[in-house]
Write a protein that holds these residues in place. Sequence first.
Motif, PDB file in Angstrom:
ATOM      1  N   LEU A  46       0.817  -1.206   0.000  1.00 60.02           N
ATOM      2  CA  LEU A  46       0.000   0.000   0.000  1.00 60.02           C
ATOM      3  C   LEU A  46       0.852   1.257   0.000  1.00 60.02           C
ATOM      4  O   LEU A  46       0.423   2.314  -0.474  1.00 60.02           O
ATOM      5  N   SER A  47       2.091   1.146   0.513  1.00 58.44           N
ATOM      6  CA  SER A  47       2.950   2.336   0.637  1.00 58.44           C
ATOM      7  C   SER A  47       3.846   2.565  -0.576  1.00 58.44           C
ATOM      8  O   SER A  47       4.275   3.690  -0.838  1.00 58.44           O
ATOM      9  N   ASN A  48       4.136   1.502  -1.359  1.00 61.54           N
ATOM     10  CA  ASN A  48       4.998   1.687  -2.525  1.00 61.54           C
ATOM     11  C   ASN A  48       5.066   0.426  -3.380  1.00 61.54           C
ATOM     12  O   ASN A  48       4.580  -0.642  -2.983  1.00 61.54           O
ATOM     13  N   VAL A  49       5.668   0.586  -4.544  1.00 63.25           N
ATOM     14  CA  VAL A  49       6.013  -0.543  -5.417  1.00 63.25           C
ATOM     15  C   VAL A  49       7.507  -0.440  -5.673  1.00 63.25           C
ATOM     16  O   VAL A  49       8.007   0.611  -6.084  1.00 63.25           O
ATOM     17  N   LEU A  50       8.248  -1.520  -5.391  1.00 61.56           N
ATOM     18  CA  LEU A  50       9.686  -1.530  -5.599  1.00 61.56           C
ATOM     19  C   LEU A  50      10.001  -2.214  -6.933  1.00 61.56           C
ATOM     20  O   LEU A  50       9.437  -3.268  -7.249  1.00 61.56           O
ATOM     21  N   ILE A  51      10.913  -1.601  -7.674  1.00 64.78           N
ATOM     22  CA  ILE A  51      11.266  -2.080  -9.010  1.00 64.78           C
ATOM     23  C   ILE A  51      12.758  -2.352  -9.092  1.00 64.78           C
ATOM     24  O   ILE A  51      13.577  -1.519  -8.673  1.00 64.78           O
ATOM     25  N   ASP A  52      13.134  -3.510  -9.629  1.00 60.72           N
ATOM     26  CA  ASP A  52      14.536  -3.851  -9.879  1.00 60.72           C
ATOM     27  C   ASP A  52      14.924  -3.317 -11.251  1.00 60.72           C
ATOM     28  O   ASP A  52      14.345  -3.694 -12.275  1.00 60.72           O
ATOM     29  N   LEU A  53      15.924  -2.422 -11.274  1.00 57.08           N
ATOM     30  CA  LEU A  53      16.376  -1.804 -12.523  1.00 57.08           C
ATOM     31  C   LEU A  53      17.673  -2.410 -13.037  1.00 57.08           C
ATOM     32  O   LEU A  53      18.375  -1.802 -13.852  1.00 57.08           O
ATOM     33  N   PRO A  63       2.450   5.496  -4.090  1.00 59.43           N
ATOM     34  CA  PRO A  63       1.024   5.169  -4.289  1.00 59.43           C
ATOM     35  C   PRO A  63       0.208   6.263  -4.973  1.00 59.43           C
ATOM     36  O   PRO A  63      -0.857   5.989  -5.517  1.00 59.43           O
ATOM     37  N   SER A  64       0.683   7.511  -4.944  1.00 61.37           N
ATOM     38  CA  SER A  64      -0.040   8.597  -5.614  1.00 61.37           C
ATOM     39  C   SER A  64      -0.205   8.321  -7.109  1.00 61.37           C
ATOM     40  O   SER A  64      -1.097   8.876  -7.755  1.00 61.37           O
ATOM     41  N   GLU A  65       0.642   7.451  -7.656  1.00 59.48           N
ATOM     42  CA  GLU A  65       0.556   7.065  -9.072  1.00 59.48           C
ATOM     43  C   GLU A  65      -0.754   6.357  -9.398  1.00 59.48           C
ATOM     44  O   GLU A  65      -1.186   6.340 -10.534  1.00 59.48           O
ATOM     45  N   PHE A  66      -1.373   5.763  -8.372  1.00 59.38           N
ATOM     46  CA  PHE A  66      -2.526   4.898  -8.619  1.00 59.38           C
ATOM     47  C   PHE A  66      -3.832   5.459  -8.058  1.00 59.38           C
ATOM     48  O   PHE A  66      -4.830   4.756  -8.047  1.00 59.38           O
ATOM     49  N   TYR A  67      -3.832   6.715  -7.597  1.00 56.46           N
ATOM     50  CA  TYR A  67      -5.036   7.288  -7.001  1.00 56.46           C
ATOM     51  C   TYR A  67      -6.221   7.270  -7.973  1.00 56.46           C
ATOM     52  O   TYR A  67      -7.356   7.004  -7.574  1.00 56.46           O
ATOM     53  N   ASP A  68      -5.954   7.561  -9.249  1.00 53.69           N
ATOM     54  CA  ASP A  68      -7.052   7.632 -10.220  1.00 53.69           C
ATOM     55  C   ASP A  68      -7.429   6.270 -10.791  1.00 53.69           C
ATOM     56  O   ASP A  68      -8.470   6.142 -11.445  1.00 53.69           O
ATOM     57  N   ASP A  69      -6.599   5.244 -10.546  1.00 58.80           N
ATOM     58  CA  ASP A  69      -6.898   3.902 -11.054  1.00 58.80           C
ATOM     59  C   ASP A  69      -6.219   2.842 -10.179  1.00 58.80           C
ATOM     60  O   ASP A  69      -5.174   2.289 -10.541  1.00 58.80           O
ATOM     61  N   PRO A  70      -6.807   2.532  -9.016  1.00 56.47           N
ATOM     62  CA  PRO A  70      -6.216   1.550  -8.087  1.00 56.47           C
ATOM     63  C   PRO A  70      -6.025   0.160  -8.695  1.00 56.47           C
ATOM     64  O   PRO A  70      -5.179  -0.605  -8.251  1.00 56.47           O
ATOM     65  N   GLU A  71      -6.823  -0.148  -9.721  1.00 54.07           N
ATOM     66  CA  GLU A  71      -6.732  -1.474 -10.330  1.00 54.07           C
ATOM     67  C   GLU A  71      -5.371  -1.714 -10.984  1.00 54.07           C
ATOM     68  O   GLU A  71      -4.908  -2.845 -11.089  1.00 54.07           O
TER      69      GLU A  71
END
Length: 283
Positions: A46-53, A63-71
């Motif tokens: 719920l607090s973040n998504v971690l990505i391996d680069l 999480p603000s990235e998903f406010y308009d589309d939680p899906e």
Amino acid sequence: MVEQTTLQETGANNTKKLMKELLAKFRFSLPKKGSVLDGEVISVSLSNVLIDLGHFGSGIVYPSEFYDDPEKQKALKPGGQKVKVVLMDIENEEGLRELSLKRAQMKSAWQEVREIYEKGEIIPVRIVNLNKGGLIAEVIGLQAFMPLSQLADEHYPKVENGNIQEIVRILQTYRNQEFQVRIIDVDETQNKLIISEKAARQAMEKEKAVQHNIGEVVEGEIIETTDFGAFVRLSDGADALIPKSEINEESVLTMSVGQKIEAKIIEVSPDKIVLSMKALKSD
């Protein structure tokens, strides 16, 4: 002893120099802000998504990235799911790259609509909103605008005196309907995407017109009557015109929208099909 110390110092200096060169090379190779990177989902919370680069380290999507589309966040699966991200900041306080999935998806969408535009493809869109100037649809997640002037004839709101309330009432009936359109203008810098049902219809008409021949007898349905004749939708979806001079005298006054007719093709071009009821009667 002094010689050995000198050799050690020289070796240490060489090592430091090599490390500096490697670090400088690494820093130089770091992507710039706004770059699109490939990554894999490490974890989702719920607090973040971690990505391996990969060799660029790890990054974080807030999480603000998903406010308009939680899906979209729910669709992310840790353990190797590949994603594209945009680098927003080289390093935050936790030493992670700040990333954006939304911007990467937007960049990818703009690239895709550009390709559709350049190929002149006809695509289906669903009308999601409207204003007094036209209709609003979505194309690959991007908002697209269709001005009134770009509607096909049967959808254009023919309103006396240009009554705006009546125009809006007619446009509201198109909400959630699917239209076939072509993209006629793309400008990512201005966030502009213009679509046209009229252009799509013209392209389809040209394709269908070449499939017909002069002298061919066809069936169709009247979709509009005018002072100079009537427009007919043929059984294959092509539109044709019957000039008033080619309509049987007994049919001129009774012809109406929805009426089924039979006629002969007397003219074919990439832009139009002309019919004649009189030619059929003379035969």
